[in-house]
Structure formats: C-alpha cells, structure tokens
Design a protein around this motif. Structure first.
Motif, PDB file in Angstrom:
ATOM      1  N   ILE A 196      -2.246   1.131  -1.610  1.00  0.00           N
ATOM      2  CA  ILE A 196      -2.512  -0.309  -1.747  1.00  0.00           C
ATOM      3  C   ILE A 196      -3.780  -0.539  -2.556  1.00  0.00           C
ATOM      4  N   LEU A 197      -4.804   0.283  -2.282  1.00  0.00           N
ATOM      5  CA  LEU A 197      -6.075   0.140  -3.002  1.00  0.00           C
ATOM      6  C   LEU A 197      -5.891   0.352  -4.504  1.00  0.00           C
ATOM      7  N   TRP A 198      -5.207   1.441  -4.880  1.00  0.00           N
ATOM      8  CA  TRP A 198      -5.024   1.709  -6.304  1.00  0.00           C
ATOM      9  C   TRP A 198      -4.168   0.629  -6.963  1.00  0.00           C
ATOM     10  N   TYR A 238      -4.110  -2.503  -6.150  1.00  0.00           N
ATOM     11  CA  TYR A 238      -5.002  -3.658  -6.340  1.00  0.00           C
ATOM     12  C   TYR A 238      -5.974  -3.416  -7.493  1.00  0.00           C
ATOM     13  N   MET A 239      -6.564  -2.213  -7.536  1.00  0.00           N
ATOM     14  CA  MET A 239      -7.563  -1.931  -8.570  1.00  0.00           C
ATOM     15  C   MET A 239      -6.941  -1.982  -9.960  1.00  0.00           C
ATOM     16  N   LYS A 240      -5.713  -1.508 -10.108  1.00  0.00           N
ATOM     17  CA  LYS A 240      -5.040  -1.588 -11.407  1.00  0.00           C
ATOM     18  C   LYS A 240      -4.746  -3.042 -11.775  1.00  0.00           C
ATOM     19  N   TRP A 241      -4.300  -3.820 -10.794  1.00  0.00           N
ATOM     20  CA  TRP A 241      -4.052  -5.250 -11.050  1.00  0.00           C
ATOM     21  C   TRP A 241      -5.345  -5.952 -11.442  1.00  0.00           C
ATOM     22  N   PHE A 242      -6.419  -5.659 -10.720  1.00  0.00           N
ATOM     23  CA  PHE A 242      -7.702  -6.314 -10.973  1.00  0.00           C
ATOM     24  C   PHE A 242      -8.187  -6.044 -12.401  1.00  0.00           C
ATOM     25  N   HIS A 243      -8.075  -4.808 -12.855  1.00  0.00           N
ATOM     26  CA  HIS A 243      -8.649  -4.420 -14.146  1.00  0.00           C
ATOM     27  C   HIS A 243      -7.701  -4.607 -15.333  1.00  0.00           C
ATOM     28  N   LYS A 244      -6.436  -4.929 -15.061  1.00  0.00           N
ATOM     29  CA  LYS A 244      -5.448  -5.021 -16.139  1.00  0.00           C
ATOM     30  C   LYS A 244      -5.832  -6.008 -17.243  1.00  0.00           C
ATOM     31  N   PRO A 245      -6.427  -7.194 -16.949  1.00  0.00           N
ATOM     32  CA  PRO A 245      -6.739  -8.142 -18.026  1.00  0.00           C
ATOM     33  C   PRO A 245      -7.928  -7.726 -18.895  1.00  0.00           C
ATOM     34  N   CYS A 246      -8.644  -6.670 -18.520  1.00  0.00           N
ATOM     35  CA  CYS A 246      -9.896  -6.324 -19.194  1.00  0.00           C
ATOM     36  C   CYS A 246      -9.649  -5.629 -20.532  1.00  0.00           C
ATOM     37  N   LYS A 247     -10.360  -6.085 -21.554  1.00  0.00           N
ATOM     38  CA  LYS A 247     -10.247  -5.470 -22.884  1.00  0.00           C
ATOM     39  C   LYS A 247     -10.845  -4.066 -22.887  1.00  0.00           C
ATOM     40  N   PHE A 260     -13.928   3.817  -4.341  1.00  0.00           N
ATOM     41  CA  PHE A 260     -13.503   3.317  -3.033  1.00  0.00           C
ATOM     42  C   PHE A 260     -12.405   4.188  -2.422  1.00  0.00           C
ATOM     43  N   ASP A 261     -11.548   4.764  -3.265  1.00  0.00           N
ATOM     44  CA  ASP A 261     -10.463   5.587  -2.737  1.00  0.00           C
ATOM     45  C   ASP A 261     -11.015   6.803  -1.989  1.00  0.00           C
ATOM     46  N   HIS A 262     -12.052   7.417  -2.548  1.00  0.00           N
ATOM     47  CA  HIS A 262     -12.657   8.582  -1.888  1.00  0.00           C
ATOM     48  C   HIS A 262     -13.335   8.165  -0.583  1.00  0.00           C
ATOM     49  N   TYR A 263     -13.859   6.935  -0.549  1.00  0.00           N
ATOM     50  CA  TYR A 263     -14.491   6.432   0.675  1.00  0.00           C
ATOM     51  C   TYR A 263     -13.505   6.424   1.846  1.00  0.00           C
ATOM     52  N   LEU A 264     -12.220   6.129   1.552  1.00  0.00           N
ATOM     53  CA  LEU A 264     -11.243   5.906   2.619  1.00  0.00           C
ATOM     54  C   LEU A 264     -11.143   7.086   3.582  1.00  0.00           C
ATOM     55  N   GLN A 265     -11.226   8.309   3.064  1.00  0.00           N
ATOM     56  CA  GLN A 265     -11.070   9.469   3.940  1.00  0.00           C
ATOM     57  C   GLN A 265     -12.207   9.583   4.938  1.00  0.00           C
ATOM     58  N   PHE A 266     -13.383   9.048   4.589  1.00  0.00           N
ATOM     59  CA  PHE A 266     -14.521   9.121   5.497  1.00  0.00           C
ATOM     60  C   PHE A 266     -14.461   8.046   6.586  1.00  0.00           C
ATOM     61  N   TYR A 267     -13.539   7.101   6.432  1.00  0.00           N
ATOM     62  CA  TYR A 267     -13.338   6.057   7.434  1.00  0.00           C
ATOM     63  C   TYR A 267     -11.939   6.138   8.055  1.00  0.00           C
ATOM     64  N   GLU A 268     -11.257   7.277   7.787  1.00  0.00           N
ATOM     65  CA  GLU A 268      -9.911   7.523   8.318  1.00  0.00           C
ATOM     66  C   GLU A 268      -8.949   6.393   7.957  1.00  0.00           C
ATOM     67  N   LEU A 269      -9.014   5.982   6.687  1.00  0.00           N
ATOM     68  CA  LEU A 269      -8.162   4.897   6.193  1.00  0.00           C
ATOM     69  C   LEU A 269      -7.332   5.349   4.995  1.00  0.00           C
ATOM     70  N   GLN A 270      -6.986   6.643   4.950  1.00  0.00           N
ATOM     71  CA  GLN A 270      -6.280   7.178   3.791  1.00  0.00           C
ATOM     72  C   GLN A 270      -4.941   6.481   3.541  1.00  0.00           C
ATOM     73  N   LEU A 271      -4.345   5.924   4.578  1.00  0.00           N
ATOM     74  CA  LEU A 271      -3.052   5.251   4.426  1.00  0.00           C
ATOM     75  C   LEU A 271      -3.141   4.033   3.500  1.00  0.00           C
ATOM     76  N   LEU A 272      -4.354   3.548   3.286  1.00  0.00           N
ATOM     77  CA  LEU A 272      -4.534   2.377   2.421  1.00  0.00           C
ATOM     78  C   LEU A 272      -4.692   2.758   0.948  1.00  0.00           C
ATOM     79  N   SER A 273      -4.670   4.053   0.644  1.00  0.00           N
ATOM     80  CA  SER A 273      -4.943   4.517  -0.713  1.00  0.00           C
ATOM     81  C   SER A 273      -3.992   3.897  -1.740  1.00  0.00           C
TER      82      SER A 273
END
Length: 380
Positions: A134-136, A138-147, A119-132
């Motif tokens: 925040i995205l990372w 969120y993704m780290k928080w989302f995956h943190k509980p996973c074994k 998803f991070d690479h997608y952002l540049q194609f939608y001119e949303l790089q400023l969200l990078s």
C-alpha cells in the motif's frame, strides 16, 4: 526564478529533511532568489521569516517530530497565486506535500519533488510490513505528476527505479566544513560532558526503532572489559526509546539530548569514533558531519550511508544488525591510533569535496531544465 517549497517539516525541527531545506533556503537568500516555504507551525519561535508561511498542525502519532497541517485551501491558493512561483518543490508526502501537488496541477505550475525518507524500511521496525504494498502504491501515485524526483544517493535511486519510479535525479547532500571540523578545544568539551575516559564513542540521531537502537545497545554492552574501561559513550538525540535505552545502558553511557550547531559540532570533534547502525538512511547527514569533523564512522552497510563511507578508508561498513561486526570494528580502531587518525584525515578530505553551494547550484540547473524542457547532465 521564484520557488515555492511545500514541506511537512522545516527548521527549527531537528531532522535531515528540515536541516537540508534550511541549508537550501539560506543558499537562496545568499543568491537573492525569491522563495516561499509552506510548512506546519512549530512550537519554537526561534526562527520567524516573511518567507515562511506556517499553518496550524498536530503531531503525527507514529512520528511525533513530524506534524500534520490542515490549511485552508482557498487561502493557501490565494497566497500561492500572489507569490506566483515559477516552480513548486514538494519535499514530503504528507498533507503539505499533497497541497503542493494539488495546487501545482490546479494552477499549471511545474512540479518537482525530493525523496528523503525510506518509509518502507521503517515498517519492519514497527512490525507493519503488511503495509508495504500500500505504501509503495501511494508513493508512486504521489510522485507521478513530478517532472523530476530528486534522491540523495545512488542507493535510493536504485531502490526507486526497481519500484518503477521515473524522472529520478541525484541530489546529494553536502556538509558545512566551517562548522563541522576537528579543531575545537576537545579537553574543554570532554570536561563539559563529564568525560574522563580515554576514548569517546558517539551516536547522533533519533532514538527510535528505525535507527536500529537494538544493535547499538548490544554493541555497547558487548565490548570487552579492557576496552570498555577506556570508553565513554555519548548518545546525542531524543525519541521514543530514550527511557528504555537509559534503563539498559552501561555505566559509561551519557545521554545529551538533542544538540545542534556548534554544540553538536564540538561533540563530533571530541569523538574518537562515530557509531551508527541505522540501516534506513536515504543519505546519512550525521555520517558526513562526523567525517567532516575528522571522526571515522562505523556504520551499517545499508542505504545511502554506504555511498558515503569508503570501507577501510574513512570507516567500516558492517552487516546490518550484526553486533559482532560492529564490536570488532570498534576494537580494531580503538586499538590502532595510527589507523584511526588516518581514517579521520581521509574522512575530512572527502567531506571538503561535498560543498553545499556547488550542490545547490546544480539543483537550480535542474529546476531550469524543467522550466525550459531541456536535459542537463546528471550530478555524479
């Protein structure tokens, strides 16, 4: 072992996540392993199974092919408890994935995840790089509980490691070499799609910015006249850029819409080259399907695709966005039938080693390692 899968996309959706999960659940059925998929509803009634629990959903405005479900959590919790899974696998980081994480914590069920989309690479194609950032976060928080977090390529594993993810394991994707092969009746296929020129160049994928459609169109319009006269483009897929592509397309470009199954396999088989400039793939299912069909691939030297293509052996890796490199690679292979056929043969031989059952066997071993708290050797 009983497996609960939470995903925001599933068959008959046409994308890499949905297709990979369908391969996996088909394997589980063959192995008589109990599973239940929790997913958004689908507009299609093509596939109905007691193992699939669908929930009312709405299209995600940035990515209409992905749907956001809002299930009743009390009902969902009761259904999950009734199924009583040994492990929960979340495949996407949207609503259904969040439900899976919440219930895994609530019910103390071991949790794993798979990471399919850059998803991070997608952002540049939608001119949303400023969200990078925040995205990372969120993704780290989302995956943190996973074994364990299963990633489809070494390239993705390296990327996530650099961003501080832990418990990463390689889960590569395979290909059905009985469906995708070079032995279909190509003349009939060419006639069906109105192909009268000598060579067929094919692209398969979502017609959207993140696939670098801009470079694809630049290449199609840059081929020298003497090559262009011999080439027919087949564009397989649909998406938000289709109308724009059709308006810009040269006379030798045909749009087929989405194709699946044997209809898609026939296109690969009838193609002389597969051209795929997308730099955002975590794996590249369509690339390995082309190789299985004996079709050399010219791709971006980026993402998981660079772990599939052996440059100068099964295809060419080109600098991302470099239309000149892509054009030169096409000319080289179109002008050399022997080299092109050699690449196709090598690609087929490679694809034959990428067996889904072997890959899924290893995934189950990884599940078991989570349940038993032991470590198994990583899939190389």
């Amino acid at each position: 072992m009983k497996i609960a899968i939470f995903t925001d996309t599933y068959y008959p959706d046409i994308n890499g996540v949905a297709r990979t999960l369908k391969h996996f659940t088909s394997y589980l059925e063959k192995q008589n392993i109990s599973y239940k998929v929790f997913a958004p509803n689908s507009d299609s009634t093509e596939y109905i199974s007691s193992n699939i629990r669908r929930f009312k959903s709405w299209s995600f405005f940035l990515y209409p092919e992905c749907r956001l479900a809002l299930p009743n959590m009390f009902q969902l919790k009761a259904e999950l408890e009734a199924f009583s899974p040994d492990i929960i696998h979340v495949a996407t980081p949207f609503n259904m994935g969040l439900c899976g994480i919440y219930l895994a914590k609530k019910l103390a069920i071991p949790l794993v995840a798979s990471y399919h989309t850059d998803f991070d690479h997608y952002l540049q194609f939608y001119e949303l790089q400023l969200l990078s950032h925040i995205l990372w976060k969120y993704m780290k928080w989302f995956h943190k509980p996973c074994k364990k977090i299963f990633v489809p390529s070494h390239e993705t594993l390296t990327q996530l490691t650099l961003h501080g993810f832990a418990n990463l394991e390689i889960w590569p994707h395979g290909v059905d070499c009985e469906l995708f092969h070079p032995y279909y009746g190509n003349e009939a296929i060419r006639k069906q799609h109105g192909v009268s020129r000598k060579y067929v160049l094919t692209f398969v994928g979502r017609l959207a910015p993140e696939k670098d459609i801009k470079t694809l169109m630049a290449v199609a319009n840059a081929l020298p006249a003497e090559i262009n006269e011999q080439v027919q483009w087949l564009i397989v897929g649909d998406g938000p850029l289709k109308a724009e592509m059709e308006a810009q397309s040269p006379a030798n470009m045909t749009f087929t819409g989405y194709l699946t199954g044997e209809a898609l396999a026939e296109i690969y088989s009838a193609s002389d080259l597969f051209v795929f400039p997308s730099p955002t793939e975590t794996f590249g299912n369509v690339v390995i399907e082309a190789l299985a069909s004996g079709t050399p691939a010219i791709t971006a030297n980026s993402g998981g695709v660079k772990n599939i293509i052996k440059h100068g052996v099964t295809g060419f890796l080109c600098e991302t966005g470099n239309a000149v490199e892509f054009t030169d690679a096409i000319i080289k292979l179109i002008s050399n039938d022997c080299l092109r056929k050699k690449f196709g043969s090598e690609g087929r031989n490679y694809a034959l080693t990428q067996n889904w059952d072997t890959i899924f066997d290893h995934l189950l071993w990884q599940y078991q390692s989570v349940l038993e708290g032991t470590n198994f050797q990583k899939f190389a």
